[in-house]
Design a protein around this motif. Sequence first.
Motif, PDB file in Angstrom:
ATOM      1  N   SER A   1      45.522   5.687 -88.223  1.00  0.00           N
ATOM      2  CA  SER A   1      46.365   6.785 -88.665  1.00  0.00           C
ATOM      3  C   SER A   1      45.751   8.116 -88.255  1.00  0.00           C
ATOM      4  CB  SER A   1      46.543   6.741 -90.186  1.00  0.00           C
ATOM      5  OG  SER A   1      45.324   7.072 -90.833  1.00  0.00           O
ATOM      6  N   GLU A   2      46.570   9.151 -88.215  1.00  0.00           N
ATOM      7  CA  GLU A   2      46.089  10.467 -87.802  1.00  0.00           C
ATOM      8  C   GLU A   2      45.040  11.040 -88.762  1.00  0.00           C
ATOM      9  OE1 GLU A   2      45.544  13.831 -85.532  1.00  0.00           O
ATOM     10  OE2 GLU A   2      46.511  11.930 -85.042  1.00  0.00           O
ATOM     11  N   PRO A   3      45.227  10.965 -90.087  1.00  0.00           N
ATOM     12  CA  PRO A   3      44.182  11.470 -90.978  1.00  0.00           C
ATOM     13  C   PRO A   3      42.862  10.729 -90.811  1.00  0.00           C
ATOM     14  CG  PRO A   3      46.236  11.264 -92.159  1.00  0.00           C
ATOM     15  CD  PRO A   3      46.447  10.593 -90.835  1.00  0.00           C
ATOM     16  N   MET A   4      42.928   9.424 -90.600  1.00  0.00           N
ATOM     17  CA  MET A   4      41.698   8.652 -90.391  1.00  0.00           C
ATOM     18  C   MET A   4      41.017   9.091 -89.095  1.00  0.00           C
ATOM     19  SD  MET A   4      39.516   6.394 -91.318  1.00  0.00           S
ATOM     20  CE  MET A   4      40.309   5.393 -92.589  1.00  0.00           C
ATOM     21  N   TRP A   5      41.799   9.261 -88.040  1.00  0.00           N
ATOM     22  CA  TRP A   5      41.237   9.706 -86.756  1.00  0.00           C
ATOM     23  C   TRP A   5      40.610  11.093 -86.896  1.00  0.00           C
ATOM     24  CZ3 TRP A   5      39.541   7.333 -82.767  1.00  0.00           C
ATOM     25  CH2 TRP A   5      39.370   7.973 -81.532  1.00  0.00           C
ATOM     26  N   LYS A   6      41.240  11.945 -87.671  1.00  0.00           N
ATOM     27  CA  LYS A   6      40.712  13.289 -87.899  1.00  0.00           C
ATOM     28  C   LYS A   6      39.357  13.220 -88.585  1.00  0.00           C
ATOM     29  CE  LYS A   6      41.715  17.652 -90.262  1.00  0.00           C
ATOM     30  NZ  LYS A   6      42.674  18.365 -91.141  1.00  0.00           N
ATOM     31  N   ARG A   7      39.234  12.344 -89.583  1.00  0.00           N
ATOM     32  CA  ARG A   7      37.938  12.191 -90.279  1.00  0.00           C
ATOM     33  C   ARG A   7      36.884  11.611 -89.343  1.00  0.00           C
ATOM     34  NH1 ARG A   7      41.462  10.819 -94.625  1.00  0.00           N
ATOM     35  NH2 ARG A   7      41.306   8.586 -94.195  1.00  0.00           N
ATOM     36  N   MET A   8      37.283  10.694 -88.482  1.00  0.00           N
ATOM     37  CA  MET A   8      36.341  10.113 -87.515  1.00  0.00           C
ATOM     38  C   MET A   8      35.836  11.173 -86.544  1.00  0.00           C
ATOM     39  SD  MET A   8      38.453   6.549 -86.918  1.00  0.00           S
ATOM     40  CE  MET A   8      37.394   5.845 -85.652  1.00  0.00           C
ATOM     41  N   ARG A   9      36.735  12.044 -86.114  1.00  0.00           N
ATOM     42  CA  ARG A   9      36.332  13.133 -85.225  1.00  0.00           C
ATOM     43  C   ARG A   9      35.367  14.078 -85.920  1.00  0.00           C
ATOM     44  NH1 ARG A   9      40.108  16.477 -84.648  1.00  0.00           N
ATOM     45  NH2 ARG A   9      39.265  17.562 -82.828  1.00  0.00           N
ATOM     46  N   GLU A  10      35.688  14.449 -87.152  1.00  0.00           N
ATOM     47  CA  GLU A  10      34.840  15.371 -87.902  1.00  0.00           C
ATOM     48  C   GLU A  10      33.449  14.783 -88.122  1.00  0.00           C
ATOM     49  OE1 GLU A  10      37.152  15.997 -91.383  1.00  0.00           O
ATOM     50  OE2 GLU A  10      38.414  17.577 -90.474  1.00  0.00           O
ATOM     51  N   ARG A  11      33.403  13.491 -88.380  1.00  0.00           N
ATOM     52  CA  ARG A  11      32.116  12.849 -88.592  1.00  0.00           C
ATOM     53  C   ARG A  11      31.281  12.872 -87.317  1.00  0.00           C
ATOM     54  NH1 ARG A  11      28.823   7.977 -87.335  1.00  0.00           N
ATOM     55  NH2 ARG A  11      27.491   7.744 -89.139  1.00  0.00           N
ATOM     56  N   THR A  12      31.913  12.580 -86.182  1.00  0.00           N
ATOM     57  CA  THR A  12      31.202  12.598 -84.903  1.00  0.00           C
ATOM     58  C   THR A  12      30.676  13.993 -84.584  1.00  0.00           C
ATOM     59  OG1 THR A  12      32.512  10.757 -84.028  1.00  0.00           O
ATOM     60  CG2 THR A  12      31.417  12.175 -82.427  1.00  0.00           C
ATOM     61  N   GLN A  13      31.510  14.992 -84.800  1.00  0.00           N
ATOM     62  CA  GLN A  13      31.130  16.356 -84.476  1.00  0.00           C
ATOM     63  C   GLN A  13      30.030  16.898 -85.380  1.00  0.00           C
ATOM     64  OE1 GLN A  13      34.840  18.487 -84.591  1.00  0.00           O
ATOM     65  NE2 GLN A  13      35.673  17.436 -82.803  1.00  0.00           N
ATOM     66  N   SER A  14      29.874  16.315 -86.555  1.00  0.00           N
ATOM     67  CA  SER A  14      28.869  16.809 -87.503  1.00  0.00           C
ATOM     68  C   SER A  14      27.604  15.952 -87.527  1.00  0.00           C
ATOM     69  CB  SER A  14      29.465  16.864 -88.911  1.00  0.00           C
ATOM     70  OG  SER A  14      29.829  15.564 -89.366  1.00  0.00           O
ATOM     71  N   THR A  15      27.549  14.907 -86.692  1.00  0.00           N
ATOM     72  CA  THR A  15      26.410  13.992 -86.696  1.00  0.00           C
ATOM     73  C   THR A  15      25.594  14.134 -85.422  1.00  0.00           C
ATOM     74  OG1 THR A  15      27.643  12.395 -88.051  1.00  0.00           O
ATOM     75  CG2 THR A  15      25.687  11.580 -86.897  1.00  0.00           C
ATOM     76  N   SER A  16      24.298  14.311 -85.583  1.00  0.00           N
ATOM     77  CA  SER A  16      23.403  14.374 -84.426  1.00  0.00           C
ATOM     78  C   SER A  16      22.785  13.011 -84.182  1.00  0.00           C
ATOM     79  CB  SER A  16      22.291  15.399 -84.671  1.00  0.00           C
ATOM     80  OG  SER A  16      21.323  15.351 -83.634  1.00  0.00           O
TER      81      SER A  16
END
Length: 348
Positions: free
Chosen positions: A97-112
């Motif tokens: 789903s789009e909200p799930m994909w959005k959370r996955m993107r946010e997690r990737t962008q905030s994780t080193s």
Amino acid sequence: IYSNNKINNNSDHPSQTMNIRSTTKRSKGSSFVRLSQLTASLLFIAVLCRFVIFNDCEPGTKYDVLVVNNDDKDTPKSSAFSAAAYKQSYGLFDDISEPMWKRMRERTQSTSWYANPEKPLAGVAKEQIWLSNNLFPDFNCPHIERVGAGEGRKFLCYPHRLIREEKKDCLVYSIGCAGDFHFEDAMSKKYNKECEIHVFDPANWERKDDIVNRNIHYHAWGLLSTYDEKSKSVVWPKGRGGGFKTFPETLELLGHQDRTIDIFKIDCEGCEAEQYSKWLSDWKETGVLVRQVLMEIHLAPLAIEDLFASFQKEGYVIFHKEANYLSKGTAIEVALVLLSPDFQKLNY
């Protein structure tokens, strides 16, 4: 008699009795209307809740949704899913789903990938400690599956999507073998020989009837590095023949110029140190899409930060990492999946 008396006691005129009866009917009619309105409201709320819960939609938010044909056997039962997830994964994720994909993107962008992003190689002298504390997966693949055992133990993201209705072919490149076919045999069995598996190693480890029985094709050459043409893995026995070819030469020789490489497995006991930069540039120059990279990484003497920075620059994210216990702490297994540049953008 009792009923008449009761009416007479409350009304002095027949017209009043009629008014009472008329008022009672109107009251019952109004109650029915209010009940119908309430039922309709409850039904609307129930439908809305079902849409919000099962489609994971947030009220008041407009999403880019891709509508699919439910008659297509390759599409999910749900009538809609995230178009962004499908496009940015090059068709790998078809039911997020789009909200799930959005959370996955946010997690990737905030994780080193590193414990100390400012100084990634801090403490690298202590190899085992550094490997255990760094290269964190920054992407949550919803479905990960182990394939193979021992040195051939690897992990796939969304394995059920390697072969599907709109893409019936599956191509696997396996770099490095040394006679260990655990991974290749497991892939052949899992996909019922539908995956075309090509093994590259500059030594003669070919097995009889592998092409017919397992769809495994052995090639006695390594993929040439322009950085060190004499580079050879420590497990490649000397004097057993073989040679090197470039990646473009290999594609042309095998007729794979227009194919997608679903899995690129690297287990060449150190050759990744010299090969990775050339491989990445060759993939870009030839236009070949390499979806997933399953790589055994050896720390020394590799400039490991450069290696992973190069993969990250090309759009790869880490979805799995584990220690290679057979290497006594000097190597790790890392799995990466390719996502489009739009995935890393704050807005798309």
